[in-house]
Design an enzyme around this catalytic site. Structure first.
Site, short mmCIF file in Angstrom:
data_model
loop_
_atom_site.label_atom_id
_atom_site.label_comp_id
_atom_site.label_asym_id
_atom_site.label_seq_id
_atom_site.Cartn_x
_atom_site.Cartn_y
_atom_site.Cartn_z
N ASP A 31 -23.28 99.74 33.11
CA ASP A 31 -23.15 98.48 33.84
C ASP A 31 -22.67 97.40 32.88
OD1 ASP A 31 -24.53 97.38 36.74
OD2 ASP A 31 -23.98 95.89 35.22
N ASN A 86 -28.75 99.34 46.08
CA ASN A 86 -28.79 98.09 46.84
C ASN A 86 -27.85 98.22 48.02
OD1 ASN A 86 -30.54 96.76 45.00
ND2 ASN A 86 -28.82 96.32 43.66
N GLN A 93 -26.34 93.70 47.27
CA GLN A 93 -25.16 94.51 47.00
C GLN A 93 -23.95 93.60 46.83
OE1 GLN A 93 -24.19 97.58 49.89
NE2 GLN A 93 -22.54 98.41 48.60
N HIS A 99 -23.20 102.91 45.12
CA HIS A 99 -23.53 103.22 43.73
C HIS A 99 -25.03 103.25 43.56
CE1 HIS A 99 -22.93 98.88 44.19
NE2 HIS A 99 -23.88 98.73 43.27
P1 AMP Z 1 -24.83 95.75 43.13
O1 AMP Z 1 -25.22 94.31 42.91
O2 AMP Z 1 -25.96 96.66 43.46
O3 AMP Z 1 -23.67 95.87 44.09
O4 AMP Z 1 -24.33 96.27 41.73
C1 AMP Z 1 -23.05 96.08 41.23
C2 AMP Z 1 -23.15 96.26 39.75
O5 AMP Z 1 -21.85 96.46 39.23
C3 AMP Z 1 -23.74 95.06 39.01
O6 AMP Z 1 -24.90 95.48 38.32
C4 AMP Z 1 -22.62 94.63 38.08
O7 AMP Z 1 -23.08 94.17 36.84
C5 AMP Z 1 -21.80 95.90 37.95
N1 AMP Z 1 -20.42 95.70 37.60
C6 AMP Z 1 -19.57 94.79 38.13
N2 AMP Z 1 -18.34 94.92 37.57
C7 AMP Z 1 -18.43 95.95 36.69
C8 AMP Z 1 -17.50 96.57 35.80
N3 AMP Z 1 -16.22 96.16 35.70
N4 AMP Z 1 -17.95 97.59 35.03
C9 AMP Z 1 -19.23 97.99 35.10
N5 AMP Z 1 -20.14 97.46 35.93
C10 AMP Z 1 -19.76 96.45 36.71
#
Ligand code: AMP
Ligand code: ZN
Length: 113
Positions: A31, A86, A93, A99
């Site tokens: 992440d 989430n 989310q 994911h």
């Molecule tokens: P959610 O809030 O459950 O949709 O999680 C999305 C996750 O994606 C968050 O924890 C972000 O920090 C992560 N995220 C967003 N952009 C990237 C990226 N380019 N590479 C890795 N993780 C990311």
């Protein structure tokens, strides 16, 4: 596959990510904004917007079992870890490609916020 989807673009290698595991059906990467010493995101290669949109029962199995394998590789399995999906707005989310978060390496409070 969805053209503008961030995680589809990571799966296709168009956006760099710290990949920790790949299978024919899933990709796992660190992440970008880690919430724990180990914070890995596990995604299917196929675009599915959310758990609410998922129909293949094997999809979630694959995400969960790959996370468990990564937890063992990261050395956090015996201490404990959390897996989280989430789903939609009130759960926070932000990326609408399903994911599973793998979080560990510190004590995790309950209930989550
Ligand atoms: P959610 O809030 O459950 O949709 O999680 C999305 C996750 O994606 C968050 O924890 C972000 O920090 C992560 N995220 C967003 N952009 C990237 C990226 N380019 N590479 C890795 N993780 C990311
Ligand atoms: Zn996608």
């Amino acid at each position: 596959m969805a053209d503008g989807c961030l995680f589809c673009r990571i799966v296709r290698g168009e956006i760099p990510a710290k990949i920790v595991a790949e299978t024919p059906e899933c990709v796992a990467f660190r992440d970008i904004n880690p919430q724990a010493p180990t914070h890995v995101v596990v995604v299917p290669r196929e675009h599915v917007a959310s758990l609410d949109a998922a129909r293949d029962p094997a999809l979630v199995d694959r995400l969960a079992l790959l996370a468990a394998e990564i937890a063992r590789t990261e050395g956090i399995a015996a201490r404990g870890y959390r897996t989280v999906i989430n789903t939609n707005a009130e759960a926070g989310q932000t990326v609408f490609h399903i994911h599973l978060h793998l979080l560990g390496g510190r004590a995790l409070g309950w209930p989550p916020g």
